[in-house]
Write a protein that holds these residues in place. Sequence first.
Motif, short mmCIF file in Angstrom:
data_model
loop_
_atom_site.label_atom_id
_atom_site.label_comp_id
_atom_site.label_asym_id
_atom_site.label_seq_id
_atom_site.Cartn_x
_atom_site.Cartn_y
_atom_site.Cartn_z
N VAL A 197 7.27 -6.33 0.97
CA VAL A 197 7.16 -5.82 -0.40
C VAL A 197 5.75 -6.04 -0.94
O VAL A 197 5.16 -5.17 -1.60
N SER A 254 3.03 -6.11 0.78
CA SER A 254 2.12 -5.14 1.41
C SER A 254 2.22 -3.77 0.76
O SER A 254 1.23 -3.03 0.71
N LEU A 255 3.39 -3.40 0.25
CA LEU A 255 3.54 -2.12 -0.45
C LEU A 255 2.73 -2.11 -1.74
O LEU A 255 2.12 -1.08 -2.09
N THR A 278 -0.88 -1.58 -0.72
CA THR A 278 -1.18 -0.20 -0.36
C THR A 278 -1.27 0.69 -1.60
O THR A 278 -2.14 1.56 -1.69
N SER A 279 -0.39 0.48 -2.56
CA SER A 279 -0.44 1.27 -3.79
C SER A 279 -1.75 1.06 -4.52
O SER A 279 -2.39 2.02 -4.98
N THR A 338 -4.47 -1.79 4.70
CA THR A 338 -3.16 -2.00 4.06
C THR A 338 -2.06 -1.25 4.80
O THR A 338 -0.92 -1.74 4.89
N ASN A 356 1.37 -2.70 6.34
CA ASN A 356 2.71 -2.15 6.13
C ASN A 356 3.47 -2.08 7.45
O ASN A 356 4.65 -2.46 7.53
N ALA A 381 6.65 -4.49 8.30
CA ALA A 381 7.92 -3.78 8.50
C ALA A 381 8.52 -4.12 9.85
O ALA A 381 9.74 -4.34 9.98
#
Length: 697
Positions: A508, A510-511, A514-515, A559, A563, A567
């Motif tokens: 979470v 890492s998300l 990335t955003s 990033t 992810n 994952a």
Amino acid sequence: MSGPAASSPSIDPVAVIRSRPYIAALVLAAVLGVPISAIAYGFLAFVATVQRFLFDGLPNQVLGGPAPAWWPVPWLVLCGLLTALTIRYLPGNGGHSPAFGFKTGGGPPSGRELVGIALAALTTLSLGAVLGPEAPLIAIGGGLGALAVHLVKKDAPPMALTIMASAGSFAAISTLLGSPVLGAFLIMEAAGIGGMTLSLVALPGLLASGVGALVFVGLDGWTGLGSFSLALPVVPPAVPPTVATLAWAVVMGVAGALLGWLIRWVALSLRPVVHLNRVLVTSALGLLIGLTAMAYQLISGNSFTQVLFSGQDALPELVEHAAHYSLTVLILLIGCKTLVYGLSLSAFRGGPVFPSMFIGAALGIAASGLPGMNLAAGIGMGMGAMCAAMLRLPLTSTLLATLLLGTDGVAVTPQVVVAVAVAFVITNILPPPGPAASEAPREAGNAQPGAVAGADRATGLERSGAPATRDRWIAWLFIVGSSLFALGAVPAYSEAVGLRLCAATFFVGSLFFTSAAFLQYREAVDALPARNATRRRSFWVWAPRNLVWLAGAVQLAGTLWFNWSTANALRVNLSAASTDQLVWRPDALGSIAFLVASWAALRDASRGAVAGRPRPGPWKIGVINMAGSVAFGISAAAAFVIPSSGDVWNAELSNLGTLVGALCFLTGAILMLSQQSTDAPVPAARGNPSITPFNSL
């Protein structure tokens, strides 16, 4: 509390005291002491009942046992949301900001404003924010006193309003600090009352306070809900002062002043950010407070309640069991309480007294093991120094520290006086903490401290005033992502929640990374010099010679690798070879990408310095982020899975690297927000904003 004007030479105080209106004011003050103190008692009882139900009774009913470490997190988010909505939409802004201490200007709140003040304080105190009830009670009592005068006589003179508002404030906190005299002294010193005006205002106030104390005692005996008075049932034995303890008092005064300055810096630096979007930011601050309390319980094994709330209820237990706390746990407790105290001051509503006393007591307990120190003196000096630094009321700070220790307070008074004096002087010598622009912002629900000027990149001007909305989103996304990575790297957290949930925490986080990296890359693309309108709207751009674009593009790629790595870490029963291929390899590639992106951003910042752009912010943040990238690289190297045994090469070093790197990126993001709030317009080289990997925009 509103400070009355100095007594006019044309007014004869003796004649005023002998007059029938003043005698009537004394009678009215005594009468008002009953309902106002009863309302204050009911407010405190309701807050305590909600706290016990949410953090003690409810988890037993729902989970069948004590509250787990994660329990305060959703309640603190709700606390931020409800407090922000109250400040934003109800009259009165929920009272004044506690970041500035006690308010000594302006009149008492009106009847319409009392509702917002009471609700903001109720949500703040009941749901776990780290502030005390004294400031809201002073405001509520003063508002009720002034309202009573208006009901009796609408055209009452200003002095009558001042006297009755003061009496209401006195009654509201009549026994909160353990003594009616101590509460009255706090109000008078904060309001700056002096001369004969002191007698005119204090006499009705003391009368109302005495009546209120009787009401508090009576309601305690009748209801059995508790006295809600600050007290230490068990006090360590005092030792006569020595030269060594007086010398340590100087050190404690310096430590208290510096720690108080740090707390106020956190609060005042975040205030401009709070004003950008009060509801969103206050909810996010509640999340950070809850995560800090959770981390404290997971690491120390002690309850998260020691970090949350005002500290009024936790202080007696802390002092009674002082010998059971190790120095490491005390340092952790002081650090966590300091952080959440600063966060709470920036956006919530309450008073600064009790958290200051709790931190000071913990500081004194930690220092009690020094040569020549003793526990009673350390606690008294710590509380006095912290109160002097936060309240800037030296006389009240001395009384708070000495009277709370009872008869032993007399023996430690010399050391407390020295610590308070040193802390007060240093606090006034140090430069004002936080951005200068935040010293007097307009208190509105979602007020903007500065207008956002359009970034006219064609003319080479960067954004001015408040940062762009996209930049704020970038910063907050990195703050949340870094916090999750830091949390997942804490060994106690993984032991408490299990490896699978810990891996989900990293995923979470890492998300969020990335955003934020996508928004940062998008901003870099928009900043590129364009030959036509369509070029600026294109996403797939190739500009490797532009360091800003290069940093953003490589960071985004890193990033994405993270992810993929996090994952795959959610999968179970992976072989050693599969773990190296699916988890370790993309993790290593992502770490390398971060190093390259940090180098590009730091290179761009150094070029700006050579070109005469005096902006230390990007350079400082770039150095911090480079350190974070190096730590991530070390973590990736240490996480290599040995094929022959299937063991991680060095799990402890890998976790440490992840934790240090995440804390570096978190620091950079917080500094970025402060930089955005204070930066003046500067020329933008090549028409680009400066980008530092993770969080410099």
